[in-house]
Design a protein around this motif. Structure first.
Motif, PDB file in Angstrom:
ATOM      1  N   TYR A  31       0.839  -1.200   0.000  1.00 31.62           N
ATOM      2  CA  TYR A  31       0.000   0.000   0.000  1.00 31.62           C
ATOM      3  C   TYR A  31       0.874   1.250   0.000  1.00 31.62           C
ATOM      4  CZ  TYR A  31       1.004   0.231   5.020  1.00 31.62           C
ATOM      5  OH  TYR A  31       1.637   0.303   6.239  1.00 31.62           O
TER       6      TYR A  31
ATOM      7  N   GLU B 221       0.498   5.378   1.541  1.00 29.04           N
ATOM      8  CA  GLU B 221      -0.274   6.106   2.530  1.00 29.04           C
ATOM      9  C   GLU B 221       0.273   7.526   2.675  1.00 29.04           C
ATOM     10  OE1 GLU B 221      -2.152   4.881   6.732  1.00 29.04           O
ATOM     11  OE2 GLU B 221      -0.001   4.521   6.560  1.00 29.04           O
TER      12      GLU B 221
ATOM     13  N   PRO C   2     -10.099   4.488  -1.486  1.00 26.25           N
ATOM     14  CA  PRO C   2      -9.057   4.347  -0.458  1.00 26.25           C
ATOM     15  C   PRO C   2      -9.669   4.084   0.909  1.00 26.25           C
ATOM     16  CG  PRO C   2      -9.539   6.657  -0.728  1.00 26.25           C
ATOM     17  CD  PRO C   2     -10.403   5.909  -1.734  1.00 26.25           C
TER      18      PRO C   2
ATOM     19  N   ILE D 236      -4.827   8.776   4.338  1.00 25.08           N
ATOM     20  CA  ILE D 236      -5.387   8.085   3.179  1.00 25.08           C
ATOM     21  C   ILE D 236      -4.450   6.951   2.803  1.00 25.08           C
ATOM     22  CG2 ILE D 236      -6.048   8.300   0.753  1.00 25.08           C
ATOM     23  CD1 ILE D 236      -6.614  11.252   1.337  1.00 25.08           C
ATOM     24  N   ARG D 237      -5.035   5.777   2.615  1.00 24.64           N
ATOM     25  CA  ARG D 237      -4.254   4.601   2.223  1.00 24.64           C
ATOM     26  C   ARG D 237      -4.872   3.993   0.971  1.00 24.64           C
ATOM     27  NH1 ARG D 237      -2.617  -0.310   6.212  1.00 24.64           N
ATOM     28  NH2 ARG D 237      -1.440   1.416   7.117  1.00 24.64           N
ATOM     29  N   TYR D 238      -4.035   3.801  -0.032  1.00 23.81           N
ATOM     30  CA  TYR D 238      -4.457   3.153  -1.277  1.00 23.81           C
ATOM     31  C   TYR D 238      -3.795   1.796  -1.413  1.00 23.81           C
ATOM     32  CZ  TYR D 238      -6.674   7.274  -3.330  1.00 23.81           C
ATOM     33  OH  TYR D 238      -7.510   8.329  -3.595  1.00 23.81           O
TER      34      TYR D 238
ATOM     35  N   ASP E 281      -3.727   2.938  -7.943  1.00 23.58           N
ATOM     36  CA  ASP E 281      -3.448   3.567  -6.654  1.00 23.58           C
ATOM     37  C   ASP E 281      -2.654   4.852  -6.834  1.00 23.58           C
ATOM     38  OD1 ASP E 281      -4.639   1.441  -5.004  1.00 23.58           O
ATOM     39  OD2 ASP E 281      -3.002   0.245  -5.835  1.00 23.58           O
TER      40      ASP E 281
END
Length: 112
Positions: free
Chosen positions: A43, A45, A74, A85-87, A99
């Motif tokens: 991920y 972030e 996300p 925010i995390r993708y 992402d």
């Protein structure tokens, strides 16, 4: 502005391969410095700070609009003046170019 902002997310199907750590590292260079890549490249972030709750929620609503328009969503956590925010791409069990496209669009938002 990076060319990622001009791109659109593509639908991911089961069996989509995640990016390698090296490929993710190349794309990280196209994002602002507040984005971090997980050690296992699963991920990306970013953390954001704002002057007040109104600005925080306005930013989150803009991120949600990006998510709906790109159909790529996300994980978002927020407090009074902060947001994370995390993708990642669940179908790939890791990162895909989608992402980074969405992260670049978040970067393009005016956060003053």
């Amino acid at each position: 502005m990076t060319e990622l902002v001009q791109r659109r997310c593509v639908p991911c199907e089961g069996g989509t391969q995640p990016l390698s750590h090296a490929d993710a590292g190349v794309l990280m260079k196209k994002l602002r410095a507040n984005w971090t890549l997980a050690d296992d490249a699963s991920y990306i972030e970013a953390h954001f700070e704002f002057k007040n709750y109104w600005r925080t929620t306005a930013f989150i609503n803009a991120v949600i609009w990006i998510a709906h328009s790109e159909d790529h969503h996300p994980d978002i956590q927020f407090g009074y003046k902060t947001c994370s925010i995390r993708y990642s791409t669940h179908a790939a069990n890791g990162l895909t170019e989608n992402d980074f496209i969405c992260a670049a669009k978040v970067d393009a938002l005016n956060r003053d």
